[in-house]
Design an enzyme around this catalytic site. Structure first.
Site: not given
Ligand code: EPU
Length: 417
Positions: A22-23, A117, A122, A305, A397
């Site tokens: 998915k990701n 969320c 986030r 995850d 999802r």
């Molecule tokens: N963060 C910030 N600022 C930003 C972006 C991130 O502070 O601008 C922080 C977040 O709050 C968090 C950390 O950085 O504490 C890491 O978050 P990240 O941005 O890596 O998460 P994401 O890109 O929103 C993806 C996956 C998630 C997975 C995370 C971590 C996708 C679509 N989603 O989310 O997947 O948990 O990376 O590996 O790729 C899931 O599939 O259930 C899921 C939540």
């Protein structure tokens, strides 16, 4: 609202095939905005988030045609709207992945801020800061990110925190920027590498994906491509945990074994023997399952995850284990539900102390997010008696046909509408 009714205690045996990740599928779909040509995507998982992303793209003007193999041909020769609206973004935060490509190819984007969320606050401040560094003019108004740029300009940006979708958004944006972009402290997840592979096939020049530093030389335009999305390491890991809980054994085929190393290493440390044969991984109930501490971390660490599923496993292990979540501040929503099923878990800040083994008993439980639902399904499979899992839409999802796959393995699972 759909529910799952699971009768626990049935031994699982047999083989399931892993779906596309998915990701990796979500950024691949967003990347289709970078060209007017057709992009052929294979191995997209049949899950709700993929359908949501296709709706976001359709709203922007994309023509998408489903392929019989579950993939899609997507073509965006004309943009009809620059907006990813709140109604879609609030159901799927990953919609924010359209920000980089829209801005880079079309010079404008209006994307709803996702808000908090179940996993915590986030924010997407790093996506915004990095795009500004490439010359985008960005304002936040009325709950939306409004971004403009005549043409993005290459530059250097170092992420303060590793962010998966942040790295992906910036990689996509930089492919069409003028000059060279260097991104530092990048996420190194296999899904980031998969996106770089797709962008490369579309004509982008990207080096270093999978390491901390990614270099992108901007191009005038990208072209169509054909791409097969990598297997879902989290789905595969979830079935391996099912095998370790109540399997005799469970085999997961079609895995990316290399990408799964951090998961396999952790399960093995707890006593689960994992057999590897080509792209198949196999796990059964171990002779001795022992409490083993866990700390989640960005790749190549153990994935957040897979934290909730591991916690379910630890409720059945002998001794104490401390599960520490370092990526998301509130990712322990499943604990309250596991307690209702008989687990012994105490939350201490960013850690949980799990004491096992405890006898789990079937109960009515509620899913709060995708991976929390998976951990409750696992607990229900291992529990005595019947469990009813509410809010199955979270599971839908990201897990393709989970109840069918579990039934193939011999589980007693039915969907109640
Ligand atoms: N963060 C910030 N600022 C930003 C972006 C991130 O502070 O601008 C922080 C977040 O709050 C968090 C950390 O950085 O504490 C890491 O978050 P990240 O941005 O890596 O998460 P994401 O890109 O929103 C993806 C996956 C998630 C997975 C995370 C971590 C996708 C679509 N989603 O989310 O997947 O948990 O990376 O590996 O790729 C899931 O599939 O259930 C899921 C939540």
């Amino acid at each position: 609202m759909d529910k799952l009714r699971i009768t626990g205690g049935k031994t699982l045996r047999g083989r399931v095939a892993v779906a596309g990740a998915k990701n990796a599928a979500l950024p691949a779909l967003a990347a289709t905005l970078l060209t007017g040509d057709r992009v052929e995507l294979h191995n997209l998982p049949r899950v709700r988030d993929v359908r949501t992303m296709l709706r976001v793209l359709a709203q922007l003007g994309a023509q998408a045609e489903a392929r019989p193999d579950g993939g899609a041909d997507v073509r965006v020769d004309r943009i009809e709207s620059f907006e990813a609206p709140y109604d879609l973004v609030k159901t799927m935060r990953a919609s924010v992945l359209v920000l980089g490509p829209l801005l880079a190819r079309h010079g404008r984007a209006r994307v709803s801020l996702p808000g908090g969320c179940a996993l915590g606050e986030r924010p997407i401040d790093l996506h915004i800061e990095a795009l500004r560094k490439l010359g985008a003019e960005i304002t936040l108004q009325h709950g939306y990110v409004e971004a403009k740029a005549r043409r993005l300009r290459g530059g250097r940006y170092d992420f303060r925190t590793k962010t998966v979708t942040g790295t992906e958004n910036l990689m996509m944006a930089a492919t069409l920027a003028e000059g060279t972009t260097i991104l530092g402290n990048c996420a190194r997840e296999p899904e980031v590498i998969d996106l770089a592979r797709l962008l490369g096939a579309m004509g982008a020049s990207i080096h270093g994906a999978g390491s901390d530093e990614i270099t992108i030389e901007g191009r005038e335009r990208l072209h169509g491509a054909r791409h097969r999305v990598i297997p879902d390491r989290i789905e595969a890991g979830t079935y391996l945990v099912a095998g370790a809980l109540i399997g005799d054994p469970v085999e997961v085929t079609g895995c990316d074994v290399e990408a799964m190393r951090p998961i396999v290493r952790q399960l093995e440390a707890a006593g689960v023997a994992i057999a590897v044969e080509g792209d198949a991984l196999r796990a059964g109930v171990p002779a001795k399952l022992t409490g083993q501490d866990l700390r989640t971390a960005p790749h190549p660490g153990y994935p957040t995850d897979m934290q909730a599923q591991y916690m379910t496993l630890m409720t059945q292990a002998a001794g104490t284990s401390v599960v520490t979540e370092t990526v998301f501040e509130h990712r322990f929503m499943h604990v309250g539900e596991l307690l209702r099923m008989g687990a012994d878990i105490r939350i201490q800040g960013r850690s949980c102390v799990v004491v096992g083994p405890s006898r789990l008993t079937g109960a009515q439980v509620m899913a709060t997010d995708l991976r929390a639902s998976a951990c409750l399904v696992l607990a229900a499979l291992a529990a005595d008696g019947v469990s009813v899992l509410d809010r199955v839409y979270h599971l839908d999802r990201g897990y393709e046909a989970m109840e069918e796959k579990l039934r193939t393995l011999g589980a007693e699972v039915e969907r109640i509408r």
